[in-house]
Design a protein around this motif. Structure first.
Motif, PDB file in Angstrom:
ATOM      1  N   LEU A   1      11.893  -7.902  -5.940  1.00  0.00           N
ATOM      2  CA  LEU A   1      10.780  -7.149  -5.663  1.00  0.00           C
ATOM      3  C   LEU A   1      10.905  -5.586  -5.499  1.00  0.00           C
ATOM      4  CD1 LEU A   1       8.625  -9.665  -3.243  1.00  0.00           C
ATOM      5  CD2 LEU A   1       8.105  -8.923  -5.680  1.00  0.00           C
ATOM      6  N   SER A   2      12.138  -5.229  -5.037  1.00  0.00           N
ATOM      7  CA  SER A   2      12.446  -4.037  -4.808  1.00  0.00           C
ATOM      8  C   SER A   2      12.714  -2.996  -5.992  1.00  0.00           C
ATOM      9  CB  SER A   2      13.875  -3.984  -4.062  1.00  0.00           C
ATOM     10  OG  SER A   2      15.014  -4.434  -4.716  1.00  0.00           O
ATOM     11  N   VAL A   3      12.607  -3.910  -7.159  1.00  0.00           N
ATOM     12  CA  VAL A   3      12.474  -3.100  -8.334  1.00  0.00           C
ATOM     13  C   VAL A   3      11.347  -3.005  -9.028  1.00  0.00           C
ATOM     14  CG1 VAL A   3      13.718  -3.206 -10.956  1.00  0.00           C
ATOM     15  CG2 VAL A   3      14.891  -4.192  -8.942  1.00  0.00           C
ATOM     16  N   HIS A   4      11.099  -1.742  -9.783  1.00  0.00           N
ATOM     17  CA  HIS A   4       9.623  -1.357 -10.339  1.00  0.00           C
ATOM     18  C   HIS A   4       9.838  -2.428 -11.579  1.00  0.00           C
ATOM     19  CE1 HIS A   4       6.257   0.604 -11.267  1.00  0.00           C
ATOM     20  NE2 HIS A   4       6.772   0.941 -12.585  1.00  0.00           N
ATOM     21  N   LEU A   5       8.476  -2.948 -11.266  1.00  0.00           N
ATOM     22  CA  LEU A   5       8.527  -4.068 -12.461  1.00  0.00           C
ATOM     23  C   LEU A   5       7.058  -4.140 -13.063  1.00  0.00           C
ATOM     24  CD1 LEU A   5      10.359  -7.048 -10.775  1.00  0.00           C
ATOM     25  CD2 LEU A   5      11.195  -5.976 -12.703  1.00  0.00           C
TER      26      LEU A   5
ATOM     27  N   GLY B   1       8.404   2.718   5.232  1.00  0.00           N
ATOM     28  CA  GLY B   1       8.566   4.044   5.040  1.00  0.00           C
ATOM     29  C   GLY B   1       9.940   4.264   4.405  1.00  0.00           C
ATOM     30  N   ARG B   2      11.000   3.111   4.538  1.00  0.00           N
ATOM     31  CA  ARG B   2      12.447   2.961   3.983  1.00  0.00           C
ATOM     32  C   ARG B   2      12.140   2.861   2.662  1.00  0.00           C
ATOM     33  NH1 ARG B   2      12.004   3.761   9.518  1.00  0.00           N
ATOM     34  NH2 ARG B   2      14.075   4.404  10.384  1.00  0.00           N
ATOM     35  N   PRO B   3      13.301   2.940   1.931  1.00  0.00           N
ATOM     36  CA  PRO B   3      13.346   2.671   0.375  1.00  0.00           C
ATOM     37  C   PRO B   3      13.177   1.208   0.134  1.00  0.00           C
ATOM     38  CG  PRO B   3      15.182   4.114   1.017  1.00  0.00           C
ATOM     39  CD  PRO B   3      14.607   3.754   2.181  1.00  0.00           C
ATOM     40  N   ALA B   4      12.289   0.770  -0.925  1.00  0.00           N
ATOM     41  CA  ALA B   4      12.069  -0.620  -1.122  1.00  0.00           C
ATOM     42  C   ALA B   4      13.284  -1.644  -1.020  1.00  0.00           C
ATOM     43  CB  ALA B   4      11.463  -0.706  -2.222  1.00  0.00           C
ATOM     44  N   LEU B   5      14.222  -1.330  -1.595  1.00  0.00           N
ATOM     45  CA  LEU B   5      15.608  -1.918  -1.483  1.00  0.00           C
ATOM     46  C   LEU B   5      16.092  -2.258  -0.150  1.00  0.00           C
ATOM     47  CD1 LEU B   5      17.801  -3.289  -3.175  1.00  0.00           C
ATOM     48  CD2 LEU B   5      19.007  -1.252  -3.086  1.00  0.00           C
ATOM     49  N   VAL B   6      15.659  -1.475   0.544  1.00  0.00           N
ATOM     50  CA  VAL B   6      16.275  -1.601   2.125  1.00  0.00           C
ATOM     51  C   VAL B   6      15.486  -2.842   2.676  1.00  0.00           C
ATOM     52  CG1 VAL B   6      16.869  -0.343   4.354  1.00  0.00           C
ATOM     53  CG2 VAL B   6      17.535   0.736   2.399  1.00  0.00           C
ATOM     54  N   SER B   7      14.044  -2.416   2.365  1.00  0.00           N
ATOM     55  CA  SER B   7      13.163  -3.257   3.501  1.00  0.00           C
ATOM     56  C   SER B   7      13.269  -4.694   2.811  1.00  0.00           C
ATOM     57  CB  SER B   7      11.633  -2.740   3.068  1.00  0.00           C
ATOM     58  OG  SER B   7      11.675  -1.639   3.592  1.00  0.00           O
ATOM     59  N   PHE B   8      13.329  -5.002   1.601  1.00  0.00           N
ATOM     60  CA  PHE B   8      13.435  -6.250   0.934  1.00  0.00           C
ATOM     61  C   PHE B   8      14.667  -7.012   1.179  1.00  0.00           C
ATOM     62  CE2 PHE B   8       9.700  -4.877  -1.675  1.00  0.00           C
ATOM     63  CZ  PHE B   8       8.519  -5.630  -1.026  1.00  0.00           C
TER      64      PHE B   8
ATOM     65  N   ARG C   1       0.895  -1.310  -0.092  1.00  0.00           N
ATOM     66  CA  ARG C   1      -0.055  -0.041  -0.072  1.00  0.00           C
ATOM     67  C   ARG C   1       1.028   1.234  -0.053  1.00  0.00           C
ATOM     68  NH1 ARG C   1      -4.824   1.117   3.634  1.00  0.00           N
ATOM     69  NH2 ARG C   1      -5.393   2.586   2.023  1.00  0.00           N
ATOM     70  N   THR C   2       1.910   1.278   0.880  1.00  0.00           N
ATOM     71  CA  THR C   2       2.799   2.455   0.909  1.00  0.00           C
ATOM     72  C   THR C   2       3.640   2.656  -0.363  1.00  0.00           C
ATOM     73  OG1 THR C   2       4.569   1.083   1.637  1.00  0.00           O
ATOM     74  CG2 THR C   2       3.196   2.349   3.438  1.00  0.00           C
ATOM     75  N   SER C   3       3.605   1.499  -1.313  1.00  0.00           N
ATOM     76  CA  SER C   3       4.092   1.444  -2.752  1.00  0.00           C
ATOM     77  C   SER C   3       3.127   2.064  -3.750  1.00  0.00           C
ATOM     78  CB  SER C   3       4.587   0.205  -3.221  1.00  0.00           C
ATOM     79  OG  SER C   3       5.671  -0.130  -2.203  1.00  0.00           O
ATOM     80  N   GLY C   4       1.987   2.373  -3.097  1.00  0.00           N
ATOM     81  CA  GLY C   4       1.052   2.904  -4.090  1.00  0.00           C
ATOM     82  C   GLY C   4      -0.169   2.250  -4.738  1.00  0.00           C
ATOM     83  N   TYR C   5      -0.248   0.858  -3.978  1.00  0.00           N
ATOM     84  CA  TYR C   5      -1.253   0.131  -4.411  1.00  0.00           C
ATOM     85  C   TYR C   5      -2.502   0.096  -3.451  1.00  0.00           C
ATOM     86  CZ  TYR C   5       2.213  -2.046  -7.274  1.00  0.00           C
ATOM     87  OH  TYR C   5       3.526  -2.455  -8.076  1.00  0.00           O
ATOM     88  N   SER C   6      -3.671  -0.339  -4.027  1.00  0.00           N
ATOM     89  CA  SER C   6      -4.868  -0.207  -3.045  1.00  0.00           C
ATOM     90  C   SER C   6      -5.020  -1.320  -2.206  1.00  0.00           C
ATOM     91  CB  SER C   6      -6.085  -0.154  -4.136  1.00  0.00           C
ATOM     92  OG  SER C   6      -6.327  -1.402  -4.751  1.00  0.00           O
TER      93      SER C   6
END
Length: 414
Positions: A305-309, A371-378, A251-256
């Motif tokens: 998953l941290s890469v926009h695909l 709230g951290r960058p996706a790369l850090v989280s994953f 959701r924080t990445s912009g999905y419903s």
């Protein structure tokens, strides 16, 4: 006709199916909390923040830690079947209490109490399944039983999609308590004594044997317990962290919310495929290799998953990530087969229970990473998958063929 039916439906299949159903209720509980986490965060009466929601999730895991160890040890005294049914009743009632909790503190306490019962389901179910299964099918039937985690997660996501908007988090929690209480428990009470008789009963000779914990750590077995517990800890941090926070991360990445729950559904279906595929593979190449490969597969998919695909690629990666972590049942099966039948519930209880103590960190780490960058989280979660695979490869050896004659199957020297 009755004889034909019995041949087509061996008792060990009934045990595995019942164990699967009970573990599915366990999986529903873990999955429904993650699916309901966005609703809890938006629950205006409480105004919880991510850290508080993660802390409540960790209370459940803490209860599971104590429940797994306690149930595994008590099963040797009162009987595995009785302990199995007691755990189902315990967590069902506690889930109902969770659904009507008036305050966050009460919810946390109720979730901890539910965790005590939930934690005891896995070691007793594994002991029942492995002890009644034919030698050549133990990994597979254990995988069938433990695939209930994935099945329960799927039902949790579907329930959230169907009912969360109308019922709220309380309604989907209530569902998770009522269903096993009125379905699984009565079947276990009526059938389990016939399907799994004999050595799984507590008997008068039990009191004459050394305490189970002493037997578990004797003859070098303590080293094996430590290694398997560390591997389980890595899996639990990864699995519980993602189960709790994947919908929120998406959701924080912009999905419903609906899209985030669909991602969770794909991930959970992957876990179910991994449980069956991992069990099938373990019977052919060994549990050790199957588990290590699955963890490395998960690590690679999570990092990707941290890469926009494109959306189709995202679904594929989520499925692969779930499939890789879905081999966790193989680790429990490996544990059960490394110990004599009289010690299996205790061994799996210690490994799963103590391993889940570290699993408490999963929801807390996830809350910290929001709230951290996706790369850090994953990357943080993927690191635990790699660590678990390395420990499995370096510090364990293949299980012996006779699980009731194990005294020397200890980790290889570093």
């Amino acid at each position: 006709m009755f004889v034909t039916f019995k041949k087509a439906f061996p008792s060990y299949v009934g045990v595995a199916a019942l164990a699967c159903a009970a573990i599915a209720a366990d999986g529903y509980d873990l999955g429904i909390y993650g699916a309901a986490a966005p609703d809890l965060l938006q629950y205006s009466d409480w105004a919880l923040n991510p850290s508080q929601v993660g802390a409540i999730a960790s209370a459940t895991v803490l209860g599971m830690c104590f429940g797994a160890v306690t149930a595994g040890v008590l099963a040797d005294r009162i009987g595995v079947r009785r302990m199995f049914m007691a755990c189902i009743a315990w967590f069902s009632v506690a889930m109902i209490v969770s659904a009507v909790a008036p305050t966050p503190t009460t919810l946390g306490i109720a979730r901890f109490v539910a965790g005590l019962g939930l934690g005891g389901v896995v070691p007793t179910a594994v002991a029942l399944t492995v002890s009644t299964a034919p030698p050549g099918r133990r990994h597979f039937l254990n995988g069938v039983a433990l695939s209930g985690l994935g099945i329960g997660g799927i039902f949790a996501t579907l329930s959230a999609l169907a009912f969360l908007d109308d019922w709220g988090w309380r309604g989907v929690f209530l569902l998770g308590g009522l269903v096993p209480l009125v379905t699984i428990l009565p079947v276990a009470a009526m059938k389990l004594g016939t399907w799994a008789p004999g050595p799984l009963d507590a008997g008068p000779t039990k009191a004459k044997t050394p305490p189970q914990l002493a037997q578990l750590v004797s003859q070098g077995r303590w080293r094996l317990l430590i290694v398997l517990t560390l591997i389980t800890a890595c899996c639990q941090i990864l699995s519980l962290g993602l189960l709790t926070w994947l919908p929120v991360i998406m959701r924080t990445s912009g999905y419903s919310l609906d899209s985030a729950l669909l991602f969770m559904l794909v991930y959970t279906f992957g876990g179910l495929a991994g449980a069956y595929g991992g069990a099938w593979t373990a019977d052919r190449i060994g549990a050790r290799r199957a588990a290590a490969f699955g963890l490395l597969l998960t690590a690679g998919a999570i990092l990707a998953l941290s890469v926009h695909l494109p959306l189709p690629a995202l679904y594929v990666l989520l499925f692969i990530a779930g499939a890789g972590i879905g081999v966790q049942p193989v680790i429990y099966g490996f544990t059960a087969m490394c110990f004599p039948s009289a010690l299996r519930a205790g061994a799996v209880g210690v490994v799963s229970g103590v391993g889940r103590i570290a699993g408490i960190l999963g929801p807390l780490i996830g809350g910290f990473l929001i709230g951290r960058p996706a790369l850090v989280s994953f990357a943080a979660f993927a690191a635990f998958a790699v660590l678990g695979a390395v420990i499995m490869i370096v510090f364990t050896s293949d299980e012996v063929s006779d699980p009731d004659a194990v005294t020397e199957n200890v980790p290889a020297a570093a």
